[in-house]
Each structure stands twice: as C-alpha cells, then as structure tokens.
Scaffold this motif. Structure first.
Motif, PDB file in Angstrom:
ATOM      1  N   LEU A  87       0.666  -1.279  -0.092  1.00 15.72           N
ATOM      2  CA  LEU A  87       0.078  -0.004   0.276  1.00 15.72           C
ATOM      3  C   LEU A  87       0.948   1.173   0.104  1.00 15.72           C
ATOM      4  O   LEU A  87       2.050   1.085   0.313  1.00 15.72           O
ATOM      5  N   ASN A  88       0.247   2.503  -0.614  1.00 17.32           N
ATOM      6  CA  ASN A  88       0.934   3.548  -0.539  1.00 17.32           C
ATOM      7  C   ASN A  88       0.666   4.199   1.130  1.00 17.32           C
ATOM      8  O   ASN A  88       0.051   3.688   1.916  1.00 17.32           O
ATOM      9  N   ASN A  89       0.881   5.471   1.138  1.00  9.86           N
ATOM     10  CA  ASN A  89       0.763   6.329   2.398  1.00  9.86           C
ATOM     11  C   ASN A  89      -0.433   6.523   2.532  1.00  9.86           C
ATOM     12  O   ASN A  89      -1.231   6.757   3.677  1.00  9.86           O
ATOM     13  N   GLN A  90      -1.386   6.467   1.421  1.00 10.32           N
ATOM     14  CA  GLN A  90      -2.984   6.790   1.741  1.00 10.32           C
ATOM     15  C   GLN A  90      -3.949   5.549   1.764  1.00 10.32           C
ATOM     16  O   GLN A  90      -4.847   5.617   1.488  1.00 10.32           O
ATOM     17  N   ASN A  91      -3.143   4.278   1.959  1.00 13.77           N
ATOM     18  CA  ASN A  91      -3.559   3.007   2.155  1.00 13.77           C
ATOM     19  C   ASN A  91      -4.419   2.787   0.819  1.00 13.77           C
ATOM     20  O   ASN A  91      -5.394   2.072   0.924  1.00 13.77           O
ATOM     21  N   GLN A  92      -3.808   2.934  -0.337  1.00 12.08           N
ATOM     22  CA  GLN A  92      -4.419   2.440  -1.595  1.00 12.08           C
ATOM     23  C   GLN A  92      -3.308   1.754  -2.008  1.00 12.08           C
ATOM     24  O   GLN A  92      -2.172   1.653  -1.871  1.00 12.08           O
ATOM     25  N   MET A  93      -3.614   0.660  -3.011  1.00  9.70           N
ATOM     26  CA  MET A  93      -2.834  -0.282  -3.659  1.00  9.70           C
ATOM     27  C   MET A  93      -1.900   0.271  -4.561  1.00  9.70           C
ATOM     28  O   MET A  93      -1.908   1.210  -5.248  1.00  9.70           O
ATOM     29  N   ILE A  94      -0.529  -0.385  -4.433  1.00 11.50           N
ATOM     30  CA  ILE A  94       0.549   0.141  -5.229  1.00 11.50           C
ATOM     31  C   ILE A  94       0.279  -0.621  -6.727  1.00 11.50           C
ATOM     32  O   ILE A  94       0.257   0.035  -7.788  1.00 11.50           O
ATOM     33  N   GLY A  95       0.000  -1.869  -6.644  1.00  7.79           N
ATOM     34  CA  GLY A  95      -0.359  -2.640  -7.901  1.00  7.79           C
ATOM     35  C   GLY A  95      -1.737  -2.481  -8.309  1.00  7.79           C
ATOM     36  O   GLY A  95      -2.406  -2.030  -7.650  1.00  7.79           O
ATOM     37  N   THR A  96      -1.894  -3.207  -9.540  1.00  8.91           N
ATOM     38  CA  THR A  96      -3.262  -2.982 -10.110  1.00  8.91           C
ATOM     39  C   THR A  96      -3.824  -4.486 -10.348  1.00  8.91           C
ATOM     40  O   THR A  96      -5.085  -4.633 -10.427  1.00  8.91           O
ATOM     41  N   ARG A  97      -3.249  -5.338  -9.746  1.00  5.16           N
ATOM     42  CA  ARG A  97      -3.774  -6.912  -9.831  1.00  5.16           C
ATOM     43  C   ARG A  97      -3.280  -7.491  -8.714  1.00  5.16           C
ATOM     44  O   ARG A  97      -2.457  -7.410  -7.878  1.00  5.16           O
ATOM     45  N   VAL A  98      -4.017  -8.434  -8.209  1.00  6.11           N
ATOM     46  CA  VAL A  98      -4.006  -9.508  -7.118  1.00  6.11           C
ATOM     47  C   VAL A  98      -3.994 -10.967  -7.453  1.00  6.11           C
ATOM     48  O   VAL A  98      -4.661 -11.244  -8.211  1.00  6.11           O
ATOM     49  N   PHE A  99      -2.844 -11.689  -7.144  1.00  6.12           N
ATOM     50  CA  PHE A  99      -2.772 -13.148  -7.523  1.00  6.12           C
ATOM     51  C   PHE A  99      -3.022 -13.947  -6.333  1.00  6.12           C
ATOM     52  O   PHE A  99      -2.353 -13.684  -5.326  1.00  6.12           O
ATOM     53  N   GLY A 100      -3.640 -15.030  -6.527  1.00  2.75           N
ATOM     54  CA  GLY A 100      -4.106 -15.821  -5.510  1.00  2.75           C
ATOM     55  C   GLY A 100      -5.312 -15.763  -4.894  1.00  2.75           C
ATOM     56  O   GLY A 100      -6.106 -14.791  -5.036  1.00  2.75           O
ATOM     57  N   VAL A 101      -5.340 -16.522  -3.708  1.00  2.00           N
ATOM     58  CA  VAL A 101      -6.793 -16.483  -2.885  1.00  2.00           C
ATOM     59  C   VAL A 101      -6.657 -15.500  -1.852  1.00  2.00           C
ATOM     60  O   VAL A 101      -5.311 -15.431  -1.126  1.00  2.00           O
ATOM     61  N   LEU A 102      -7.632 -14.931  -1.466  1.00  2.00           N
ATOM     62  CA  LEU A 102      -7.772 -14.111  -0.279  1.00  2.00           C
ATOM     63  C   LEU A 102      -9.009 -14.567   0.775  1.00  2.00           C
ATOM     64  O   LEU A 102      -9.612 -15.175   0.245  1.00  2.00           O
ATOM     65  N   ALA A 103      -8.507 -14.307   2.008  1.00  2.00           N
ATOM     66  CA  ALA A 103      -9.564 -14.503   3.055  1.00  2.00           C
ATOM     67  C   ALA A 103     -10.596 -13.460   2.956  1.00  2.00           C
ATOM     68  O   ALA A 103     -10.527 -12.170   2.648  1.00  2.00           O
ATOM     69  N   ARG A 104     -11.851 -13.783   3.313  1.00  2.00           N
ATOM     70  CA  ARG A 104     -13.089 -12.993   3.267  1.00  2.00           C
ATOM     71  C   ARG A 104     -12.947 -11.903   4.243  1.00  2.00           C
ATOM     72  O   ARG A 104     -13.660 -10.880   4.306  1.00  2.00           O
TER      73      ARG A 104
END
Length: 122
Positions: A87-104
């Motif tokens: 994340l950057n300093n404003q808590n936004q994602m730096i990347g544009t894609r996410v790979f793999g499984v995430l928890a709910r």
C-alpha cells in the motif's frame, strides 16, 4: 501470526517479490499481526524494472497467514504461505492486480478494492 523479521510473499503486480516485516501497526505494544492488519515492510527482492526498489520501506496489509485463525462461525482457516499486498501512504494499492486466494475477512477491514480485484475468495 506475523511479527518483526518475518519474511512475506508479495502477491500483487507492484514488482516486489519478498518483503520483511519491520513494524506492526495499530498499537504501541502490539507484537503479532493477523489477517487484515497493517504492517510496515522493507523490500528484500524485486524485479529490475519496477517502481518498487530493493530497500524501500512501504506499508502493507496481510492477506494470508500460515497460522490458523478462527472465524465467527467456529471454523478455522490457514494458508500455505504468508502473503501481503503493498500500500502507499494513503492506504491505496500500489499494484493493479492481485494473484492468488484471499480471505473474506479483508472486506470487514474497509479494503473493498482489494476484495474486488481478487479472483478467488475463501
């Protein structure tokens, strides 16, 4: 449970591959972090032509842990690796894609963009 000096896998397309936790946020005496917690990491390994360089210090959110955690319905869930999203300093994602499984559980921590970009949820 993630603590200081833990090596983590980066699962977004920001260019970083491996990061090390140097601080657990949200509390002065907090030692361990779990899924959905914010941490500060230093990048240990990255791609050559990326905007994230080796040695750079950034914020991250934990999305997978090896340590099992219990849900409110009583089931426990654990993953095969420890993974983060940068994340950057404003808590936004730096990347544009996410790979793999995430928890709910990430959705309950107000990171809806991360939740919507993932292709698999558990």
């Amino acid at each position: 449970m993630i603590q200081e000096q833990t090596l983590l896998k980066v699962i977004d397309n920001s260019g970083a591959k491996i990061a090390k936790c140097i601080k657990v946020l949200n509390g002065s005496k907090k030692i361990y972090a779990k899924i959905g917690d914010l941490i500060i990491v230093v990048i240990k390994n990255s791609n050559i032509n990326s905007k994230i360089k080796k040695g750079q210090i950034v914020k991250a959110i934990i999305v997978r842990t090896k340590f099992p955690f219990k849900r409110n319905d009583g089931t426990s869930l654990s993953f095969s690796d420890n993974a983060i999203i940068l994340l950057n300093n404003q808590n936004q994602m730096i990347g544009t894609r996410v790979f793999g499984v995430l928890a709910r559980e990430i959705k309950s921590f107000y990171f809806n963009k991360i939740f919507s970009l993932s292709n698999e949820l558990v």
